[in-house]
Design an enzyme around this catalytic site. Structure first.
Site, PDB file in Angstrom:
ATOM      1  CB  SER A 154      53.983  33.587  26.007  1.00  0.00           C
ATOM      2  OG  SER A 154      53.021  32.630  25.618  1.00  0.00           O
ATOM      3  N   GLY A 155      51.054  34.239  27.541  1.00  0.00           N
ATOM      4  CA  GLY A 155      49.944  33.585  28.238  1.00  0.00           C
ATOM      5  C   GLY A 155      49.890  32.103  27.901  1.00  0.00           C
ATOM      6  CG  LEU A 156      50.649  28.889  24.165  1.00  0.00           C
ATOM      7  CD1 LEU A 156      49.428  28.009  24.301  1.00  0.00           C
ATOM      8  CD2 LEU A 156      51.123  28.943  22.717  1.00  0.00           C
ATOM      9  CG  ASP A 200      46.510  30.722  25.995  1.00  0.00           C
ATOM     10  OD1 ASP A 200      46.364  31.478  26.971  1.00  0.00           O
ATOM     11  OD2 ASP A 200      46.941  31.097  24.886  1.00  0.00           O
ATOM     12  CG  ASP A 254      49.524  37.074  26.331  1.00  0.00           C
ATOM     13  OD1 ASP A 254      48.499  37.789  26.286  1.00  0.00           O
ATOM     14  OD2 ASP A 254      49.616  35.956  25.804  1.00  0.00           O
ATOM     15  CG  ASP A 285      45.232  35.949  28.440  1.00  0.00           C
ATOM     16  OD1 ASP A 285      46.044  35.858  27.500  1.00  0.00           O
ATOM     17  OD2 ASP A 285      45.124  35.083  29.322  1.00  0.00           O
ATOM     18  CD  GLU A 328      44.068  37.893  23.599  1.00  0.00           C
ATOM     19  OE1 GLU A 328      45.297  37.816  23.798  1.00  0.00           O
ATOM     20  OE2 GLU A 328      43.363  36.925  23.256  1.00  0.00           O
ATOM     21  CE  LYS A 333      43.474  33.502  25.226  1.00  0.00           C
ATOM     22  NZ  LYS A 333      44.847  34.036  25.122  1.00  0.00           N
ATOM     23  CG  ASN A 389      46.535  30.312  21.407  1.00  0.00           C
ATOM     24  OD1 ASN A 389      46.642  30.202  20.193  1.00  0.00           O
ATOM     25  ND2 ASN A 389      47.484  30.791  22.171  1.00  0.00           N
ATOM     26  CB  SER A 390      45.006  34.015  18.287  1.00  0.00           C
ATOM     27  OG  SER A 390      44.940  35.017  19.258  1.00  0.00           O
ATOM     28  NE  ARG A 400      46.705  38.824  20.657  1.00  0.00           N
ATOM     29  CZ  ARG A 400      47.218  37.708  21.152  1.00  0.00           C
ATOM     30  NH1 ARG A 400      48.179  37.777  22.071  1.00  0.00           N
ATOM     31  NH2 ARG A 400      46.768  36.544  20.758  1.00  0.00           N
ATOM     32  CG  HIS A 455      47.872  37.663  16.585  1.00  0.00           C
ATOM     33  ND1 HIS A 455      49.074  37.228  16.098  1.00  0.00           N
ATOM     34  CD2 HIS A 455      47.528  36.753  17.542  1.00  0.00           C
ATOM     35  CE1 HIS A 455      49.448  36.124  16.717  1.00  0.00           C
ATOM     36  NE2 HIS A 455      48.522  35.810  17.607  1.00  0.00           N
TER      37      HIS A 455
HETATM   38  C1  SPV Z   1      50.811  34.015  23.598  1.00  0.00           C
HETATM   39  O1  SPV Z   1      52.001  33.819  23.450  1.00  0.00           O
HETATM   40  O2  SPV Z   1      50.166  33.592  24.544  1.00  0.00           O
HETATM   41  C2  SPV Z   1      50.091  34.815  22.610  1.00  0.00           C
HETATM   42  C3  SPV Z   1      50.597  34.852  21.277  1.00  0.00           C
HETATM   43  O3  SPV Z   1      49.088  35.360  22.935  1.00  0.00           O
HETATM   44  S1  SPV Z   1      49.753  33.686  20.373  1.00  0.00           S
HETATM   45  O4  SPV Z   1      49.757  32.444  21.090  1.00  0.00           O
HETATM   46  O5  SPV Z   1      50.487  33.636  19.124  1.00  0.00           O
HETATM   47  O6  SPV Z   1      48.409  34.154  20.172  1.00  0.00           O
HETATM   48 MG    MG Z   2      48.359  34.808  24.694  1.00  0.00          MG
END
Ligand code: SPV
Ligand code: MG
Length: 548
Positions: free
Chosen positions: A50-52, A62, A89, A91, A118, A124, A126-127, A163, A194
């Site tokens: 996971s990027g986060l 992130d 991930d 990004d 994505e 980017k 975080n979503s 994504r 997502h």
């Molecule tokens: C991550 O885990 O970094 C993601 C998923 O991209 S989310 O944080 O849910 O967007």
């Molecule tokens: Mg991410």
């Protein structure tokens, strides 16, 4: 690359099967080597890098604050300690189509099985942070990135997951579907759709419209209360649990840190955090130990020691209420410390102590402690069996309650006989309060040093009406070369006996003799004692005080 029946499929193939299988599969987030290993051990078939979570464990946001090479380095640590596939991930692909190409090449080189990109703009966000103010990438540009990645990959099974962030950014379902279809045509292997709603409505509607044109991946971070069966029925291919482990780590660390700060002690937290041994295990310490045996030639020839220290000691009344005999203080330090110091002084650093009674009170550094859990109902040979994986082609077996002058060990280490026992020729009077008397092929001829003498029997002396013994065994045996196999097979043989639990090391030595194995005698004349009673403690104190 060819795969044989016995090697597991390449990770890229594993990831492809996971995405393409008819069953609903799961990937769990990991953010470093340790968490990746934990994910695999928990039984997951795949890891979401996971990027986060990776940026969080680095302490940054992130928002592409960590460089892409820093992220790839973390992914490589994860790949190094696992065998299941990692989906990174990625990004936005960290730039344009050209950056994407380089990313895919590097990921393949480092054992990462796939990447998810994505359709947003670099850098980017975080979503779940102000998603509707996040601009989306231009469709053609993003399709070019997917195509460039697919063109550059050298392993056909490397997966690129596209994504779709349209629903996050506030666009409608038609836009999400339009984009997913374009990404499919550009060559994506799967679509990640997502949503940030707390119910799965958007996801389920998308899945229905999508109708399995490509495997569908979801991230139920916000709609987590949806029963998993709903996803299965909707034909979802894979669920990514995107961040539970970084959150688990954060809350565990916060709680433990606060408690330690409050209490100025780690005593209370000790039992609720992973043990040091568990951390060593997760780091693969055992494999390194085994590898050292294999490759570290010098260490193989090292003499090791096995110390038997499981008993309470009957003769010490309340002195051994809270500790085993070997932890009784002699001249200011525990009996066992004296022994360990002697061993170390002679270059024996690999010391295995088999404890039992009050094992937790054994607080001596530089040793490996094994525990005979059945110590209260079994004897020395049971304890010895606990240490059998430490039998090597050169080891010394010693009772934990003996003190001796260092030269005894030094001289014993000169012996090259497969089995050598140290016999004290100054004790030739059978007494009822001492055991382990020895009958040998010859008496100690004190004028010739190192004479070749064979042991004939060790016994307490009771029932030996005949000849006087030649001395007393001091509780030390050296095992070398073929002696190890003899020793092991004598021990296995005795294990068949109904009274095995009552047998002691002299029974094993007598068994070696019965097996026709030569047991060499090394004579000494005094200069040692064993500690069996309160009276011995004072003698031992004087003895130790005189030993430097
Ligand atoms: C991550 O885990 O970094 C993601 C998923 O991209 S989310 O944080 O849910 O967007
Ligand atoms: Mg991410």
């Amino acid at each position: 690359m060819l795969e044989s029946a016995s090697t597991p499929p390449r990770r890229t193939r594993q990831l492809r099967s996971l995405l393409e299988s008819a069953a609903l599969e799961f990937l769990l987030e990991a953010h470093n080597g340790l968490s990746a290993r934990i994910v695999e051990e928990a039984g997951f078939k795949g890891i979401w890098a996971s990027g986060l979570a990776i940026s969080a464990q680095l302490g940054v946001r992130d928002n592409n604050e960590a460089s892409w090479t820093q992220v790839v380095d973390v992914a490589e640590f994860m790949a190094d300690v696992t065998t299941i596939p990692i989906l990174l991930d990625g990004d936005t692909g960290y730039g344009n189509f050209n950056n994407m190409r380089r990313l895919v090449r590097k990921l393949e080189q480092r054992g990462v099985a796939g990447v998810c990109i994505e359709d947003k703009l670099f850098p980017k966000t975080n979503s779940f942070i102000a998603g509707d103010r996040q601009p989306l990438a231009e469709i053609n540009e993003f399709c070019g990135k997917i195509a460039a990645g697919k063109d550059i990959q050298s392993d056909d099974d490397f997966c690129i997951v596209a994504r779709v962030e349209a629903l996050i950014a506030g666009w409608d379902m038609a836009e999400a579907l339009r984009r997913a279809e374009a990404y499919r045509l550009a060559g994506a292997d799967a679509i990640l759709i997502h949503s940030k709603l707390s119910r799965p409505d958007q996801i389920l509607e998308f899945a229905q419209e999508w109708a399995n044109r490509l495997p569908l991946v979801i991230v139920p971070t916000k709609y987590y209360s949806t029963p998993t069966e709903v996803f299965r029925r909707a034909g979802i291919s894979a669920v990514i649990w995107a961040n539970p482990l970084i959150r688990a780590a954060a809350s565990a660390m916060q709680s433990v840190a606060a408690q330690i700060q409050r209490e100025q002690s780690i005593a209370e937290v000790e039992d609720r955090i992973a043990s040091m041994e568990e951390i060593f295990r997760l780091q693969g310490a055992e494999e390194l130990e085994a590898a050292e045996e294999r490759y570290f030639g010098a260490r193989q020839n090292e003499t090791r020691a096995i110390v038997l220290a499981a008993s309470r000691g009957d003769g010490f009344a309340s002195l051994t209420d809270d500790r085993p005999k070997v932890m009784l203080p002699i001249a200011g330090k525990p009996l066992l410390r004296h022994l360990v110091d002697k061993l170390k002084k002679r270059g024996i650093d690999d010391i295995t102590v088999v404890a039992g009674y009050k094992a937790e009170a054994i607080d001596v550094g530089g040793i490996r402690v094994l525990i005979n859990q059945q110590h209260s109902t079994t004897g020395e040979l049971s304890s010895l069996r606990c240490a059998r994986q430490h039998f090597t082609e050169d080891f010394v077996l010693i009772y934990g309650d003996v003190l001796f002058r260092s030269y005894i060990l030094r001289d014993l280490l000169e012996s090259e006989a497969p089995i050598t026992v140290v016999i004290d020729s100054s004790q030739t009077q059978l007494t009822s309060d001492a055991g382990d008397f020895a009958w040998c092929s010859e008496a100690d001829d004190r004028s010739s040093w190192g004479q070749a003498v064979r042991l004939k029997k060790i016994s307490s002396g009771m029932g030996n009406s005949g000849a006087a013994p030649h001395g007393r065994w001091i509780g030390i045996v050296r095992v070398c070369g073929p002696g190890r196999d003899w020793f092991e097979s004598a021990l296995s043989g005795l294990r068949e006996r109904a009274d095995f639990d009552r047998l002691s090391v002299p029974d094993l030595i007598n068994q070696l003799i019965a097996d026709d194995k030569p047991v060499q005698v090394w004579y000494v004349h005094g200069h040692w004692l064993d500690v069996n009673s309160v009276r011995d403690l004072e003698r031992a104190g004087n003895f130790a005080a005189g030993s430097h």
